[in-house]
Design a protein around this motif. Structure first.
Motif, PDB file in Angstrom:
ATOM      1  N   UNK A 424       0.697  -1.093  -0.023  1.00  0.00           N
ATOM      2  CA  UNK A 424      -0.036  -0.104  -0.178  1.00  0.00           C
ATOM      3  C   UNK A 424       0.609   1.336  -0.083  1.00  0.00           C
ATOM      4  N   UNK A 425       0.322   2.166  -0.560  1.00  0.00           N
ATOM      5  CA  UNK A 425       0.872   3.392  -0.554  1.00  0.00           C
ATOM      6  C   UNK A 425       0.662   4.033   0.782  1.00  0.00           C
ATOM      7  N   UNK A 426       1.734   4.660   1.624  1.00  0.00           N
ATOM      8  CA  UNK A 426       1.927   5.050   2.912  1.00  0.00           C
ATOM      9  C   UNK A 426       1.639   6.629   2.850  1.00  0.00           C
ATOM     10  N   UNK A 427       1.076   7.109   3.979  1.00  0.00           N
ATOM     11  CA  UNK A 427       1.092   8.714   4.061  1.00  0.00           C
ATOM     12  C   UNK A 427       1.796   8.990   5.636  1.00  0.00           C
ATOM     13  N   UNK A 428       2.506  10.156   5.372  1.00  0.00           N
ATOM     14  CA  UNK A 428       3.298  10.321   6.692  1.00  0.00           C
ATOM     15  C   UNK A 428       2.936  11.947   6.753  1.00  0.00           C
ATOM     16  N   UNK A 429       3.111  12.454   7.978  1.00  0.00           N
ATOM     17  CA  UNK A 429       2.480  13.628   8.308  1.00  0.00           C
ATOM     18  C   UNK A 429       3.706  14.795   8.270  1.00  0.00           C
ATOM     19  N   UNK A 430       4.730  14.542   7.836  1.00  0.00           N
ATOM     20  CA  UNK A 430       5.715  15.324   7.531  1.00  0.00           C
ATOM     21  C   UNK A 430       5.613  15.976   5.819  1.00  0.00           C
ATOM     22  N   UNK A 431       4.638  15.194   5.084  1.00  0.00           N
ATOM     23  CA  UNK A 431       4.423  15.431   3.948  1.00  0.00           C
ATOM     24  C   UNK A 431       2.810  15.382   3.721  1.00  0.00           C
ATOM     25  N   UNK A 432       2.260  16.078   2.744  1.00  0.00           N
ATOM     26  CA  UNK A 432       0.984  15.874   2.298  1.00  0.00           C
ATOM     27  C   UNK A 432       0.836  15.492   0.699  1.00  0.00           C
ATOM     28  N   UNK A 433       0.747  14.220   0.797  1.00  0.00           N
ATOM     29  CA  UNK A 433       0.851  13.630  -0.597  1.00  0.00           C
ATOM     30  C   UNK A 433      -0.396  13.746  -1.271  1.00  0.00           C
ATOM     31  N   UNK A 434      -1.486  13.961  -0.709  1.00  0.00           N
ATOM     32  CA  UNK A 434      -2.604  14.072  -1.383  1.00  0.00           C
ATOM     33  C   UNK A 434      -2.905  15.369  -2.058  1.00  0.00           C
TER      34      UNK A 434
END
Length: 455
Positions: A424-434
């Motif tokens: 799965x594509x992951x999401x981190x709070x130091x970036x806003x990938x969406x």
């Protein structure tokens, strides 16, 4: 009498329960507010995902707790008379509100159509001092003789007011002055020099002292014998590239940009083999070597045409840059036992090294990738390494094609093109990938970039 007593007791009981209920609601709301930032310090990771599109930057936790916000005061222009400063006065709030709120509605997008753009909300209150929508103005674009450039088209799009043609993309020796250090010391992390003392800058940045260090496409005149447009392929590491057969198309561009765990060996048919510009921070580079070693990533690509573009997050980037330029060991820090020539090749020199300017990163955050949560995580958040690379190309190249970046159908693809099994594509709070994904859709729809999307 007994009835009155019972009624009075009942009223008191109900009133007490109501007071307790209201008190609990207030406590719960305050608790939630006070605890919300803590989730940013657990590796910046949300529990619903596994890995991000790039290894997360993990700042020192002590720095996150102790680093104060810059003291609020108006931005002052640079005092160095040789450098001009651009100040967005009348439109700053409006532009930042647009950067935050002009995200497209992807609910009706299938990945091949342009998104529907929601109307912008009214501008908010005056921005906090750490935003700093004031920038140096001394970048000169290379002359290619191209008449159909991004810079010429952007003025006719919704991005016209946001786009600064002469923002300095790179920093070099010329920028090391007490006045510039004073100005940029107000901004933390990669957005300024708040954690970089002046002595550190004097000891490191002067090695970047030639035109090759302030021009991203420094060899254009040697590559081109006739006027034509510079075409750049910017390659992310997204799983959408797996089985894409885009390798030859990517390599046919004048320049090929890659970042972090850019594995090409064994994947040439899908992603190509050339790398002219490799973007990284020292932290993401080391994380990539740890995270993707089993997949075949051993370090940055090494070739005669490869340039190395540092995204400075910490002082370790300045130290690594100087060590690579001078073929010496890193003076201190986690990389002090590493030989830079083992990473960048024995032929690495100062002419092959570049470093993004803090003004450019802050400009991208303020005008293109402004997250809604910036007020709380301003000292942690920054645009991802891949997004900085893509937007730097857009501010430099005449024409840009983007491959391997997130599209609305990202759940159909693994996190990386080199994954052996679906992840799965992951999401981190130091970036806003969406937010970044929305921006790529908007830029594609505006005709400023050509984004690779599956049919």
């Amino acid at each position: 009498m007994a009835l009155h007593r019972r009624l009075l007791l009942g009223v008191l009981t109900v009133g007490s329960l109501l007071c307790v209920y209201i008190l609990c609601l207030n406590l719960e709301r305050n608790f939630r507010w006070s605890m919300a930032p803590l989730k940013h310090f657990h590796g910046f990771r949300q529990t619903t995902s596994r890995d991000s599109l790039e290894p997360p930057d993990r700042p020192n936790l002590e720095d996150l707790w102790t680093q104060p916000a810059p003291t609020p005061h108006p931005d002052r222009p640079a005092l160095n008379p040789a450098l001009k400063t651009y100040t967005a006065a009348a439109t700053a709030v409006k532009l930042q509100a647009q950067a935050q709120n002009d995200a497209p509605d992807l609910s009706k997008s299938n990945g091949t159509r342009g998104p529907t753009v929601r109307p912008a909300k009214p501008p908010g209150p005056t921005e906090p001092a750490f935003v700093g929508d004031t920038y140096m103005n001394d970048y000169i674009n290379p002359e290619t003789g191209c008449t159909d450039t991004i810079r010429s088209r952007v003025k006719e799009t919704a991005f016209g007011e946001r786009f600064l043609e002469h923002i300095p993309v790179l920093q070099w020796a010329k920028h090391v002055t007490p006045e510039q250090h004073q100005r940029l010391s107000r901004y933390p992390g990669t957005h300024g020099w708040a954690v970089i003392d002046y002595q550190m800058l004097q000891d490191t940045l002067p090695v970047l002292n030639s035109s090759a260090n302030w021009q991203l496409l420094d060899d254009w005149r040697n590559r081109s014998s006739k006027p034509e447009c510079s075409r750049c392929a910017v390659v992310g590491n997204g799983g959408i590239l797996k089985n894409s057969k885009k390798g030859k198309e990517i390599d046919s561009h004048h320049y090929v940009f890659r970042t972090n765990g850019a594995i090409t060996k064994g994947f040439e048919e899908d992603v190509g083999s050339r790398t002219t510009h490799y973007t990284f921070s020292t932290n993401t580079l080391m994380n990539s070597m740890r995270s993707y070693g089993r997949a075949g990533y051993r370090g940055p690509p090494v070739s005669e045409e490869t340039r190395y573009v540092f995204l400075p997050d910490h002082d370790r980037d300045y130290l690594m840059m100087k060590a690579a330029a001078t073929h010496t060991m890193t003076a201190k820090g986690p990389e002090r036992t590493r030989k830079p020539t083992d990473l960048f090749g024995k032929d690495v020199s100062a002419a092959k090294l570049k470093m993004y300017h803090p003004d450019f990163i802050r400009y991208l955050r303020n005008r293109f990738l402004r997250p809604r949560s910036l007020q709380r995580i301003y000292n942690v958040y920054r645009p991802s390494t891949g997004s900085v690379m893509l937007l730097a190309a857009m501010h430099t190249c005449d024409q840009v094609s983007a491959y391997g970046f997130m599209t609305p159908d990202y759940k159909n693809y693994s996190d990386h093109y080199f994954d052996s099994t679906y992840r799965k594509v992951g999401f981190y709070l130091n970036h806003d990938l969406r937010l970044e994904m929305n921006l790529w859709q908007q830029l594609h729809q505006a005709g400023l970039i050509r984004l690779y999307m599956r049919p």
